[in-house]
Design an enzyme around this catalytic site. Structure first.
Site, PDB file in Angstrom:
ATOM      1  N   ARG A 104     -29.913  -7.556  16.174  1.00 50.42           N
ATOM      2  CA  ARG A 104     -30.705  -8.492  16.990  1.00 50.42           C
ATOM      3  C   ARG A 104     -31.654  -9.198  16.032  1.00 50.42           C
ATOM      4  NH1 ARG A 104     -33.741  -7.764  22.728  1.00 50.42           N
ATOM      5  NH2 ARG A 104     -31.573  -8.071  23.336  1.00 50.42           N
ATOM      6  N   HIS A 131     -26.432 -14.745  23.322  1.00 48.83           N
ATOM      7  CA  HIS A 131     -26.631 -13.332  23.690  1.00 48.83           C
ATOM      8  C   HIS A 131     -25.346 -12.854  24.388  1.00 48.83           C
ATOM      9  CE1 HIS A 131     -28.449  -9.655  24.671  1.00 48.83           C
ATOM     10  NE2 HIS A 131     -29.310 -10.009  25.594  1.00 48.83           N
ATOM     11  N   GLN A 134     -24.951  -9.670  26.795  1.00 53.98           N
ATOM     12  CA  GLN A 134     -25.482  -9.829  28.142  1.00 53.98           C
ATOM     13  C   GLN A 134     -24.447 -10.456  29.073  1.00 53.98           C
ATOM     14  OE1 GLN A 134     -28.694  -8.844  29.262  1.00 53.98           O
ATOM     15  NE2 GLN A 134     -27.639  -9.155  31.196  1.00 53.98           N
ATOM     16  N   ASP A 219     -33.632 -17.245  33.262  1.00 52.33           N
ATOM     17  CA  ASP A 219     -34.114 -16.455  32.126  1.00 52.33           C
ATOM     18  C   ASP A 219     -35.563 -16.871  31.882  1.00 52.33           C
ATOM     19  OD1 ASP A 219     -34.230 -14.815  29.862  1.00 52.33           O
ATOM     20  OD2 ASP A 219     -33.166 -16.220  28.560  1.00 52.33           O
ATOM     21  N   CYS A 259     -31.213 -11.655  33.057  1.00 48.99           N
ATOM     22  CA  CYS A 259     -30.910 -10.654  32.023  1.00 48.99           C
ATOM     23  C   CYS A 259     -32.027  -9.629  31.857  1.00 48.99           C
ATOM     24  CB  CYS A 259     -30.600 -11.345  30.705  1.00 48.99           C
ATOM     25  SG  CYS A 259     -31.975 -12.308  30.021  1.00 48.99           S
ATOM     26  N   ARG A 287     -24.845  -3.244  31.114  1.00 50.34           N
ATOM     27  CA  ARG A 287     -24.925  -3.368  29.655  1.00 50.34           C
ATOM     28  C   ARG A 287     -24.301  -2.124  29.015  1.00 50.34           C
ATOM     29  NH1 ARG A 287     -28.734  -6.629  27.326  1.00 50.34           N
ATOM     30  NH2 ARG A 287     -27.568  -6.101  25.442  1.00 50.34           N
TER      31      ARG A 287
HETATM   32  N1  NVA Z   1     -33.891 -15.673  26.136  1.00 48.82           N
HETATM   33  C1  NVA Z   1     -34.501 -14.373  26.014  1.00 48.82           C
HETATM   34  C2  NVA Z   1     -33.521 -13.301  26.382  1.00 48.82           C
HETATM   35  C3  NVA Z   1     -34.090 -11.893  26.335  1.00 48.82           C
HETATM   36  C4  NVA Z   1     -33.076 -10.839  26.620  1.00 48.82           C
HETATM   37  C5  NVA Z   1     -35.023 -14.188  24.607  1.00 48.82           C
HETATM   38  O1  NVA Z   1     -34.327 -14.578  23.656  1.00 48.82           O
HETATM   39  O2  NVA Z   1     -36.127 -13.671  24.444  1.00 48.82           O
HETATM   40  N1   CP Z   2     -31.508  -8.297  28.473  1.00 45.46           N
HETATM   41  C1   CP Z   2     -31.829  -7.751  27.281  1.00 45.46           C
HETATM   42  O1   CP Z   2     -31.204  -7.997  26.248  1.00 45.46           O
HETATM   43  O2   CP Z   2     -32.882  -6.887  27.348  1.00 45.46           O
HETATM   44  P1   CP Z   2     -33.659  -6.232  26.117  1.00 45.46           P
HETATM   45  O3   CP Z   2     -34.413  -7.349  25.432  1.00 45.46           O
HETATM   46  O4   CP Z   2     -34.557  -5.222  26.745  1.00 45.46           O
HETATM   47  O5   CP Z   2     -32.672  -5.609  25.184  1.00 45.46           O
END
Ligand code: NVA
Ligand code: CP
Length: 302
Positions: A104, A131, A134, A219, A259, A287
């Site tokens: 990540r 992502h 997800q 989101d 998500c 997930r």
């Molecule tokens: N768009 C959000 C998704 C979090 C799971 C982010 O990148 O923070």
């Molecule tokens: N939806 C998602 O990826 O959640 P986290 O940021 O908690 O991993």
């Protein structure tokens, strides 16, 4: 055979994606029945997190243990990555010791570099661009509740961000129509939209975009790394909250997904996310099951 990675949904064919989702549903049933299934005995997953996570970390770690393997959490704060060791070197070293790596991070280019220098599969656990994990869970959740998504209409309300990009890729692979309701200045990548313009449209008015739709998704307005834009974004997205008015415009059996983590009172009202059409808890649980299917696919199906 070349190492398969999962950097984006488009690393799978449509057939592979459907098979993976079917397998995720099977693995969920097996898990619920208490069946012990440990095909990944002695396999090790390294997880590099350069951003926070609850769901991604716990689902990969629990999933790997349930499949008989082991997962290790690595953060830049405690590894040499955080002190500037090149990603190429990290890729070579980690992939000589573990069987699969999840990352990540911020820039998508970073995960592409990692994949280039890794001899084991790399999984994208979220970048600023997409992502994909997800979307595996979201599509599994849709199938469990409503069956095939082909030909259906999905409305994504909010920022043209990594989640929005992943919905565009899913629309291409699974053949559904995607309406994106975002304010000007927050559009998804125009090239990504243009290659999918037979099924993806940008509609500024969220009410128009939600009319007779089958699924409404949203989101956060400010993603990880955009915290300092929060106040500006609250103003820009003020008309883009998924609330009862928008949900009432959708089809009677429309579902709501997010998500998570969610900000009640910003991108979604509490009555919607906590209401009867929301499937966010199934979505979060999936997930685990979807990524177990992904781990099995990348480690055993080749
Ligand atoms: N768009 C959000 C998704 C979090 C799971 C982010 O990148 O923070
Ligand atoms: N939806 C998602 O990826 O959640 P986290 O940021 O908690 O991993």
């Amino acid at each position: 055979m070349a190492t398969r990675h999962f950097l984006s949904l488009l690393d799978l064919t449509a057939v592979e994606l459907m098979q993976l989702l079917k397998r995720a549903i099977e693995l969920k049933a097996m898990h619920r029945a208490g069946e012990v299934y440990t095909p990944l005995k002695n396999k090790v997953l390294a997880m590099i997190f350069e951003k926070s996570s609850t769901r991604t970390r716990v689902s990969f770690e629990a999933g790997m243990v349930q499949l008989g393997g082991h997962a290790m959490f690595l953060s830049p704060r405690d590894t040499q990555l955080g002190r500037g060791e090149p990603i190429e070197d990290t890729a070579r070293v980690l992939s000589s010791m573990v069987d699969i790596i999840m990352v990540r991070t911020f820039e998508h280019e970073k995960i592409e570099t990692l994949a280039k220098y890794s001899s084991v599969p790399i999984i994208n656990g979220l970048t600023d661009w997409v992502h994909p994990c997800q979307l595996l869970a979201d599509m599994q959740t849709w199938i469990e509740h409503r069956g095939d998504i082909k030909g259906r209409t999905v409305t994504y309300v909010g920022d043209g961000n990594n989640m929005c990009h992943s919905y565009i890729n899913a629309a291409r692979l699974l053949d559904f129509n995607l309406r994106i309701a975002c304010p000007e200045g927050y559009d998804p990548d125009p090239e990504l939209v243009s290659v999918a313009d037979d099924r993806v449209s940008i509609i500024r008015d969220p009410r128009e975009a939600c009319e007779n739709t089958d699924l409404i998704v949203t989101d956060v307005w400010a993603s990880m790394g955009q915290e300092e834009e929060q106040k500006q974004r609250e103003k820009s997205f003020a008309d883009y909250q998924v609330d009862q008015t928008l949900m009432n415009l959708a089809n009677d059996d429309a579902l709501f997904m997010h998500c998570l983590p969610a900000h009640r009172g910003e991108e979604v009202s509490a009555e919607i996310i906590d209401g009867p059409r929301s499937v966010v808890w199934d979505e979060a649980e999936n997930r685990l099951h979807a990524q177990k299917a992904l781990l099995e696919f990348l480690l055993l199906n080749q």
